[in-house]
Design an enzyme around this catalytic site. Structure first.
Site, PDB file in Angstrom:
ATOM      1  N   ARG A   1      39.141 104.673 114.084  1.00  0.00           N
ATOM      2  CA  ARG A   1      38.229 104.042 112.913  1.00  0.00           C
ATOM      3  C   ARG A   1      37.056 105.075 112.824  1.00  0.00           C
ATOM      4  O   ARG A   1      36.397 105.105 113.596  1.00  0.00           O
ATOM      5  CB  ARG A   1      37.976 102.679 113.055  1.00  0.00           C
ATOM      6  CG  ARG A   1      36.620 102.257 112.224  1.00  0.00           C
ATOM      7  CD  ARG A   1      36.297 100.836 112.242  1.00  0.00           C
ATOM      8  NE  ARG A   1      37.283  99.962 111.656  1.00  0.00           N
ATOM      9  CZ  ARG A   1      37.052  98.791 111.311  1.00  0.00           C
ATOM     10  NH1 ARG A   1      36.130  98.004 111.364  1.00  0.00           N
ATOM     11  NH2 ARG A   1      38.402  98.117 110.777  1.00  0.00           N
TER      12      ARG A   1
ATOM     13  N   HIS B   1      42.460 101.653 104.336  1.00  0.00           N
ATOM     14  CA  HIS B   1      42.643 100.999 105.368  1.00  0.00           C
ATOM     15  C   HIS B   1      44.104 100.171 105.419  1.00  0.00           C
ATOM     16  O   HIS B   1      44.260  99.080 105.163  1.00  0.00           O
ATOM     17  CB  HIS B   1      41.487  99.616 105.127  1.00  0.00           C
ATOM     18  CG  HIS B   1      41.219  98.825 106.394  1.00  0.00           C
ATOM     19  ND1 HIS B   1      41.844  99.063 107.636  1.00  0.00           N
ATOM     20  CD2 HIS B   1      40.558  97.752 106.550  1.00  0.00           C
ATOM     21  CE1 HIS B   1      41.151  98.288 108.842  1.00  0.00           C
ATOM     22  NE2 HIS B   1      40.559  97.516 107.949  1.00  0.00           N
TER      23      HIS B   1
ATOM     24  N   GLN C   1      45.311  96.818 107.537  1.00  0.00           N
ATOM     25  CA  GLN C   1      44.488  95.757 106.915  1.00  0.00           C
ATOM     26  C   GLN C   1      45.561  95.499 105.621  1.00  0.00           C
ATOM     27  O   GLN C   1      45.967  94.057 105.634  1.00  0.00           O
ATOM     28  CB  GLN C   1      43.128  96.088 106.409  1.00  0.00           C
ATOM     29  CG  GLN C   1      42.704  95.160 105.528  1.00  0.00           C
ATOM     30  CD  GLN C   1      42.513  93.519 106.264  1.00  0.00           C
ATOM     31  OE1 GLN C   1      41.857  93.561 107.363  1.00  0.00           O
ATOM     32  NE2 GLN C   1      42.993  92.402 105.894  1.00  0.00           N
TER      33      GLN C   1
ATOM     34  N   ASP D   1      36.527  92.364  98.305  1.00  0.00           N
ATOM     35  CA  ASP D   1      35.859  92.970  99.566  1.00  0.00           C
ATOM     36  C   ASP D   1      34.404  92.874  99.529  1.00  0.00           C
ATOM     37  O   ASP D   1      33.858  92.521  98.364  1.00  0.00           O
ATOM     38  CB  ASP D   1      36.433  94.469  99.627  1.00  0.00           C
ATOM     39  CG  ASP D   1      36.185  95.179 100.912  1.00  0.00           C
ATOM     40  OD1 ASP D   1      35.560  94.406 101.751  1.00  0.00           O
ATOM     41  OD2 ASP D   1      36.077  96.252 101.060  1.00  0.00           O
TER      42      ASP D   1
ATOM     43  N   CYS E   1      39.317  90.848 103.022  1.00  0.00           N
ATOM     44  CA  CYS E   1      39.900  91.579 104.501  1.00  0.00           C
ATOM     45  C   CYS E   1      38.981  90.988 105.567  1.00  0.00           C
ATOM     46  O   CYS E   1      39.167  90.989 106.675  1.00  0.00           O
ATOM     47  CB  CYS E   1      39.921  93.031 104.317  1.00  0.00           C
ATOM     48  SG  CYS E   1      38.186  93.629 103.673  1.00  0.00           S
TER      49      CYS E   1
ATOM     50  N   ARG F   1      46.910  90.319 111.186  1.00  0.00           N
ATOM     51  CA  ARG F   1      46.426  91.912 111.844  1.00  0.00           C
ATOM     52  C   ARG F   1      47.020  92.177 113.103  1.00  0.00           C
ATOM     53  O   ARG F   1      47.539  93.349 113.382  1.00  0.00           O
ATOM     54  CB  ARG F   1      45.069  91.958 111.616  1.00  0.00           C
ATOM     55  CG  ARG F   1      44.104  91.749 110.513  1.00  0.00           C
ATOM     56  CD  ARG F   1      44.507  93.179 109.747  1.00  0.00           C
ATOM     57  NE  ARG F   1      44.250  94.233 110.272  1.00  0.00           N
ATOM     58  CZ  ARG F   1      42.974  95.305 110.463  1.00  0.00           C
ATOM     59  NH1 ARG F   1      41.999  94.399 110.019  1.00  0.00           N
ATOM     60  NH2 ARG F   1      43.151  96.063 111.032  1.00  0.00           N
TER      61      ARG F   1
HETATM   62  N1  NVA Z   1      35.260  98.192 102.611  1.00  0.00           N
HETATM   63  C1  NVA Z   1      34.877  97.433 104.015  1.00  0.00           C
HETATM   64  C2  NVA Z   1      36.059  96.836 104.767  1.00  0.00           C
HETATM   65  C3  NVA Z   1      36.061  96.153 106.055  1.00  0.00           C
HETATM   66  C4  NVA Z   1      36.878  95.713 106.753  1.00  0.00           C
HETATM   67  C5  NVA Z   1      34.121  98.513 104.858  1.00  0.00           C
HETATM   68  O1  NVA Z   1      34.699  99.611 104.988  1.00  0.00           O
HETATM   69  O2  NVA Z   1      32.912  98.116 105.553  1.00  0.00           O
HETATM   70  N1   CP Z   2      39.162  93.547 108.158  1.00  0.00           N
HETATM   71  C1   CP Z   2      38.655  94.441 109.290  1.00  0.00           C
HETATM   72  O1   CP Z   2      38.983  95.512 109.286  1.00  0.00           O
HETATM   73  O2   CP Z   2      37.725  93.867 109.930  1.00  0.00           O
HETATM   74  P1   CP Z   2      36.903  94.501 111.186  1.00  0.00           P
HETATM   75  O3   CP Z   2      35.981  95.289 110.716  1.00  0.00           O
HETATM   76  O4   CP Z   2      36.303  93.389 112.055  1.00  0.00           O
HETATM   77  O5   CP Z   2      38.014  95.357 112.062  1.00  0.00           O
END
Ligand code: NVA
Ligand code: CP
Length: 344
Positions: A109, A136, A139, A234, A275, A320
């Site tokens: 990540r 992502h 997800q 989101d 998400c 997930r």
């Molecule tokens: N768009 C959000 C998704 C988190 C799972 C982020 O990147 O923070």
């Molecule tokens: N939805 C998601 O990826 O959550 P986290 O940021 O908690 O991993």
């Protein structure tokens, strides 16, 4: 149906996979979910190790990968931004070559999609994208599973994606909908920042032409929501985006908040999806800061919708786990054959 053959592949973007491969991963996820529910052990990756690298914070993704790996019989090593040399003292390419000699797979990540691609090309082992600014995919695999469980199919399901469609979630929802023949309506302001790139849209349209998916744009939330089976949103500002954009985001995206009026415009039985994490009340530090600065108590979704029976956000969160397991097992082993061999 043809055998799912993903052994040795990385999972970096949904568009790297065919509609049949996505279907195969969903079917494998369902199989793992049934095994978990029945408490049938399925340690088909015994002796494998995975590195889990997080350059941004996480609850769901980290836990999904850790628990999935444990239930597959794997060992994991968690690396956060502070506890590794990655980026500060060592390049992504060098880190990839080190980790590739120790681990059988790597979850990553981070920020740039190019970094997860370098990890995949230089490590020599499967790499799983646990979120970048651009995509992502794990997800959205879970989201597809959740929609299919609810409606019994994906093809033709009308999904409305509301708000910031120019970042990782919007991009991956677009790809996922195209691959599975959904009827996707993107409801976002007519501002480049909140729109998918022309290049990504064109690539998704090529896939949509094969699967029968429909992709359309609408700026009016109530028109967009009309007849929707699922409404997805989101956060307005994502991890890694500068805090300075909050003011603009609140101004531009507040009209796209998923509220009672939006859900009432949707089809009977429509579901709300997110998400997570979500800003639907004042029980977070960021939520309280935004409230102090801009006077709003709820952001991308109202607390009423989030807590309503239409909300399937925690089903998504659970999925997930099952989908992370499918992604790891399918890229590390001949998962279906292994499960067949065990008769489970
Ligand atoms: N768009 C959000 C998704 C988190 C799972 C982020 O990147 O923070
Ligand atoms: N939805 C998601 O990826 O959550 P986290 O940021 O908690 O991993």
């Amino acid at each position: 149906m043809s055998k799912l053959d993903l052994k040795g592949r990385s999972f970096l973007r949904l568009l790297d996979f065919s509609p049949e491969e996505i279907e195969g991963l969903l079917a494998l996820s369902e199989r793992f979910k049934r095994l978990k529910r029945a408490r049938v052990p399925h340690r088909i990756c015994g002796g494998f190790s995975a590195a889990l690298i997080f350059e941004k914070t996480s609850t769901r993704t980290r836990c999904a990968f850790e628990v999935a790996a444990a239930e597959l019989g794997m060992h994991t090593t968690y690396l956060d931004p502070q506890s590794s040399q990655l980026g500060h003292k060592e390049s992504v390419a060098d880190t990839a070559r080190v980790l590739g000699r120790m681990f059988d797979g790597i979850e990553y990540r981070g920020f740039r999609q190019s970094d997860v691609e370098i990890l995949a090309s230089r490590s020599g082992v499967p790499v799983w994208n646990g979120l970048t600014d651009e995509f992502h995919p794990t997800q959205v695999l879970a989201d597809l599973l959740t929609i299919r469980e609810r409606f019994g199919r994906l093809s033709g399901i009308r999904l409305v994606y509301m708000g910031d469609a120019g970042f990782n979630m919007g991009n991956s929802i677009l790809a996922g909908a195209a691959l599975t023949g959904m009827d996707l309506v993107i409801c976002a302001p007519e501002i480049e920042l909140y729109r998918p790139s022309a290049q990504h849209l064109a690539a998704c349209e090529v896939v949509a032409a094969k699967t029968g998916a429909r992709i359309s744009f609408e700026t009016d939330p109530l028109k967009a929501a009309r007849g929707a089976d699922a409404v997805y949103t989101d956060v307005w500002v994502s991890m890694g985006e500068p805090v300075e954009i909050w003011q603009q985001a609140v101004r531009d995206l507040l009209p796209y908040q998923v509220n009672r009026a939006v859900m009432e415009a949707a089809a009977p039985g429509a579901v709300f999806m997110h998400c997570l994490p979500s800003f639907h009340d004042l029980n977070t530090e960021i939520g309280r800061n935004i409230h102090e600065l801009f006077g709003i108590e709820e952001m991308e979704v109202t607390d009423e919708v989030f807590e309503s029976p239409a909300s399937i956000v925690f089903e998504e969160a659970e999925n997930r786990l099952h989908t992370a397991k499918a992604v790891m097992a399918a890229t590390l082993t001949d998962a279906e054959e292994e499960l067949d061999r065990l008769g489970i």
